[in-house]
Design a protein around this motif. Structure first.
Motif, PDB file in Angstrom:
ATOM      1  N   VAL A  13     -23.693-130.963  88.876  1.00 38.40           N
ATOM      2  CA  VAL A  13     -24.783-130.340  88.126  1.00 38.40           C
ATOM      3  C   VAL A  13     -26.034-130.233  88.979  1.00 38.40           C
ATOM      4  N   ARG A  14     -26.409-131.313  89.639  1.00 45.36           N
ATOM      5  CA  ARG A  14     -27.654-131.361  90.422  1.00 45.36           C
ATOM      6  C   ARG A  14     -27.329-131.234  91.904  1.00 45.36           C
ATOM      7  N   LEU A  15     -27.802-130.151  92.494  1.00 45.76           N
ATOM      8  CA  LEU A  15     -27.524-129.869  93.895  1.00 45.76           C
ATOM      9  C   LEU A  15     -28.811-129.489  94.618  1.00 45.76           C
ATOM     10  N   PRO A  16     -28.814-129.559  95.958  1.00 47.19           N
ATOM     11  CA  PRO A  16     -29.988-129.129  96.710  1.00 47.19           C
ATOM     12  C   PRO A  16     -30.294-127.651  96.428  1.00 47.19           C
ATOM     13  N   PRO A  17     -31.558-127.232  96.570  1.00 46.44           N
ATOM     14  CA  PRO A  17     -32.670-128.021  97.117  1.00 46.44           C
ATOM     15  C   PRO A  17     -33.482-128.793  96.081  1.00 46.44           C
ATOM     16  N   THR A  18     -33.438-128.441  94.792  1.00 51.22           N
ATOM     17  CA  THR A  18     -34.311-129.084  93.810  1.00 51.22           C
ATOM     18  C   THR A  18     -33.634-130.213  93.049  1.00 51.22           C
ATOM     19  N   PHE A  19     -32.312-130.280  93.105  1.00 49.77           N
ATOM     20  CA  PHE A  19     -31.551-131.310  92.394  1.00 49.77           C
ATOM     21  C   PHE A  19     -31.860-131.299  90.891  1.00 49.77           C
ATOM     22  N   THR A  20     -31.942-130.108  90.326  1.00 49.75           N
ATOM     23  CA  THR A  20     -32.166-129.974  88.882  1.00 49.75           C
ATOM     24  C   THR A  20     -30.939-129.333  88.235  1.00 49.75           C
ATOM     25  N   ASP A  21     -30.892-127.995  88.253  1.00 54.06           N
ATOM     26  CA  ASP A  21     -29.795-127.322  87.551  1.00 54.06           C
ATOM     27  C   ASP A  21     -29.043-126.330  88.428  1.00 54.06           C
ATOM     28  N   GLU A  22     -29.092-126.532  89.751  1.00 54.23           N
ATOM     29  CA  GLU A  22     -28.424-125.578  90.645  1.00 54.23           C
ATOM     30  C   GLU A  22     -26.937-125.411  90.326  1.00 54.23           C
ATOM     31  N   GLY A  23     -26.275-126.521  90.024  1.00 54.10           N
ATOM     32  CA  GLY A  23     -24.850-126.450  89.751  1.00 54.10           C
ATOM     33  C   GLY A  23     -24.532-125.659  88.493  1.00 54.10           C
ATOM     34  N   ILE A  24     -25.329-125.859  87.445  1.00 55.48           N
ATOM     35  CA  ILE A  24     -25.118-125.122  86.202  1.00 55.48           C
ATOM     36  C   ILE A  24     -25.377-123.638  86.419  1.00 55.48           C
ATOM     37  N   ARG A  25     -26.477-123.324  87.095  1.00 63.11           N
ATOM     38  CA  ARG A  25     -26.784-121.916  87.342  1.00 63.11           C
ATOM     39  C   ARG A  25     -25.709-121.268  88.208  1.00 63.11           C
ATOM     40  N   ALA A  26     -25.184-122.014  89.153  1.00 61.28           N
ATOM     41  CA  ALA A  26     -24.104-121.488  89.996  1.00 61.28           C
ATOM     42  C   ALA A  26     -22.845-121.256  89.171  1.00 61.28           C
ATOM     43  N   ALA A  27     -22.550-122.180  88.251  1.00 63.27           N
ATOM     44  CA  ALA A  27     -21.369-122.022  87.400  1.00 63.27           C
ATOM     45  C   ALA A  27     -21.490-120.782  86.529  1.00 63.27           C
ATOM     46  N   LEU A  28     -22.679-120.566  85.953  1.00 61.97           N
ATOM     47  CA  LEU A  28     -22.887-119.391  85.106  1.00 61.97           C
ATOM     48  C   LEU A  28     -22.802-118.099  85.926  1.00 61.97           C
ATOM     49  N   ALA A  29     -23.289-118.163  87.169  1.00 60.40           N
ATOM     50  CA  ALA A  29     -23.208-116.984  88.038  1.00 60.40           C
ATOM     51  C   ALA A  29     -21.758-116.671  88.389  1.00 60.40           C
TER      52      ALA A  29
ATOM     53  N   HIS B  95     -18.875-113.023  87.557  1.00 56.63           N
ATOM     54  CA  HIS B  95     -18.019-112.278  88.474  1.00 56.63           C
ATOM     55  C   HIS B  95     -16.539-112.610  88.295  1.00 56.63           C
ATOM     56  N   TRP B  96     -16.254-113.879  87.939  1.00 47.91           N
ATOM     57  CA  TRP B  96     -14.868-114.318  87.754  1.00 47.91           C
ATOM     58  C   TRP B  96     -14.794-115.012  86.394  1.00 47.91           C
ATOM     59  N   GLN B  97     -14.632-114.218  85.338  1.00 45.20           N
ATOM     60  CA  GLN B  97     -14.776-114.714  83.978  1.00 45.20           C
ATOM     61  C   GLN B  97     -13.755-115.795  83.621  1.00 45.20           C
ATOM     62  N   GLN B  98     -12.574-115.722  84.178  1.00 46.77           N
ATOM     63  CA  GLN B  98     -11.530-116.669  83.819  1.00 46.77           C
ATOM     64  C   GLN B  98     -11.358-117.791  84.840  1.00 46.77           C
ATOM     65  N   LEU B  99     -12.265-117.888  85.801  1.00 47.26           N
ATOM     66  CA  LEU B  99     -12.162-118.931  86.827  1.00 47.26           C
ATOM     67  C   LEU B  99     -12.381-120.306  86.198  1.00 47.26           C
ATOM     68  N   PRO B 100     -11.417-121.208  86.270  1.00 46.83           N
ATOM     69  CA  PRO B 100     -11.604-122.561  85.733  1.00 46.83           C
ATOM     70  C   PRO B 100     -12.692-123.311  86.512  1.00 46.83           C
ATOM     71  N   ILE B 101     -13.608-123.917  85.785  1.00 38.34           N
ATOM     72  CA  ILE B 101     -14.726-124.638  86.393  1.00 38.34           C
ATOM     73  C   ILE B 101     -14.821-126.031  85.789  1.00 38.34           C
ATOM     74  N   LEU B 102     -14.933-127.030  86.661  1.00 41.56           N
ATOM     75  CA  LEU B 102     -15.123-128.414  86.231  1.00 41.56           C
ATOM     76  C   LEU B 102     -16.467-128.899  86.766  1.00 41.56           C
ATOM     77  N   VAL B 103     -17.378-129.231  85.856  1.00 44.90           N
ATOM     78  CA  VAL B 103     -18.710-129.685  86.239  1.00 44.90           C
ATOM     79  C   VAL B 103     -18.769-131.204  86.144  1.00 44.90           C
ATOM     80  N   LEU B 104     -19.336-131.816  87.182  1.00 39.62           N
ATOM     81  CA  LEU B 104     -19.528-133.268  87.202  1.00 39.62           C
ATOM     82  C   LEU B 104     -21.015-133.586  87.099  1.00 39.62           C
ATOM     83  N   SER B 105     -21.359-134.571  86.283  1.00 40.17           N
ATOM     84  CA  SER B 105     -22.760-134.934  86.094  1.00 40.17           C
ATOM     85  C   SER B 105     -22.909-136.451  86.100  1.00 40.17           C
ATOM     86  N   GLN B 106     -24.025-136.921  86.637  1.00 36.29           N
ATOM     87  CA  GLN B 106     -24.282-138.358  86.648  1.00 36.29           C
ATOM     88  C   GLN B 106     -24.591-138.871  85.244  1.00 36.29           C
ATOM     89  N   TYR B 107     -25.307-138.051  84.472  1.00 35.80           N
ATOM     90  CA  TYR B 107     -25.689-138.421  83.121  1.00 35.80           C
ATOM     91  C   TYR B 107     -25.360-137.278  82.170  1.00 35.80           C
TER      92      TYR B 107
END
Length: 228
Positions: free
Chosen positions: A53-69, A73-85
């Motif tokens: 979920v939290r990735l450089p450079p801000t360590f806030t929501d880069e992972g979530i925004r990347a997943a949504l992006a 483009h790949w609507q059926q691509l399986p995505i597994l998100v890992l979060s500390q909290y």
């Protein structure tokens, strides 16, 4: 399964690679941040993407925004998100805007190797896996859906286990009933929630969204009718 990892913590990234390779998966790329993620997915065509979920450079929501992006483009691509909290806003955004296979797990779950690998298989095969703690917190804040009042206690229990991403077989084992009985309960859940064949989105995912009080966007992509 061909898997792409995007995780900034080098120890966790390398640990995931080793774990997945030992489980006979192929790690096609292991990235420390989202730079080049889209290109890697396009070139490597992974069967599953694991994102922090939290990735450089801000360590806030880069992972979530990347997943949504990636979803655009790949609507059926399986995505597994890992979060500390448990981060409810991020979890809600991702669940509500995802029509394809999805997992949202706390990093602590990786320590249970068998459970984590089961989650990998479930998401990779098109399922949805939500960390029980995520489900618990979302339930605590959900909006009341009057349709849920129509469910029997048994049907509600089945739906809650569905929300945790359990397969029909796993639900049957947990409840000490047959898979046929689970399928009948799920069919009743779909009927009482008004989720008929041909409804927009996967009916199993839509049922979970209703249970969690997460509103599905009106423009959600159609992922097919979905079966019990």
């Amino acid at each position: 399964m061909r898997i792409l990892i995007c995780e900034d913590n080098v120890l966790l990234r390398e640990g995931l690679q080793r774990l997945l390779i030992e489980a006979d998966h192929e790690v096609v790329a292991a990235l420390p941040d989202t730079r080049g993620l889209g290109e890697a997915v396009r070139d490597q065509r992974p069967d599953l993407v694991i994102l922090d979920v939290r990735l450089p450079p801000t360590f806030t929501d880069e992972g979530i925004r990347a997943a949504l992006a990636l979803r655009k483009h790949w609507q059926q691509l399986p995505i597994l998100v890992l979060s500390q909290y448990v981060e409810e806003r991020y979890a809600t955004d991702l669940i509500a805007q995802s029509a394809g296979a999805l997992g949202y797990l706390l990093k602590d779950r990786v320590a249970d190797v068998d459970e984590f690998l089961d989650s990998i298989d479930e998401v990779g095969s098109g399922g949805t896996v939500l960390d029980p703690e995520v489900v618990s917190q979302l339930l605590g804040r959900r909006q009341r859906d009057s349709r849920l009042d129509e469910l029997t206690p048994r049907e509600r229990e089945v739906l809650e286990l569905m929300a945790e991403g359990r397969s029909n077989g796993a639900i049957a084992k947990h409840m000490f009933i047959s898979e046929g009985s689970v399928e009948k309960h799920i069919s009743q859940v779909f009927q009482k929630l008004g989720l008929q064949h041909g409804a927009s989105g996967n009916r199993r995912v839509l049922a979970v969204l209703a249970f969690l009080g997460v509103e599905m966007p009106e423009d959600a992509d159609d992922a097919g009718g979905g079966s019990a």
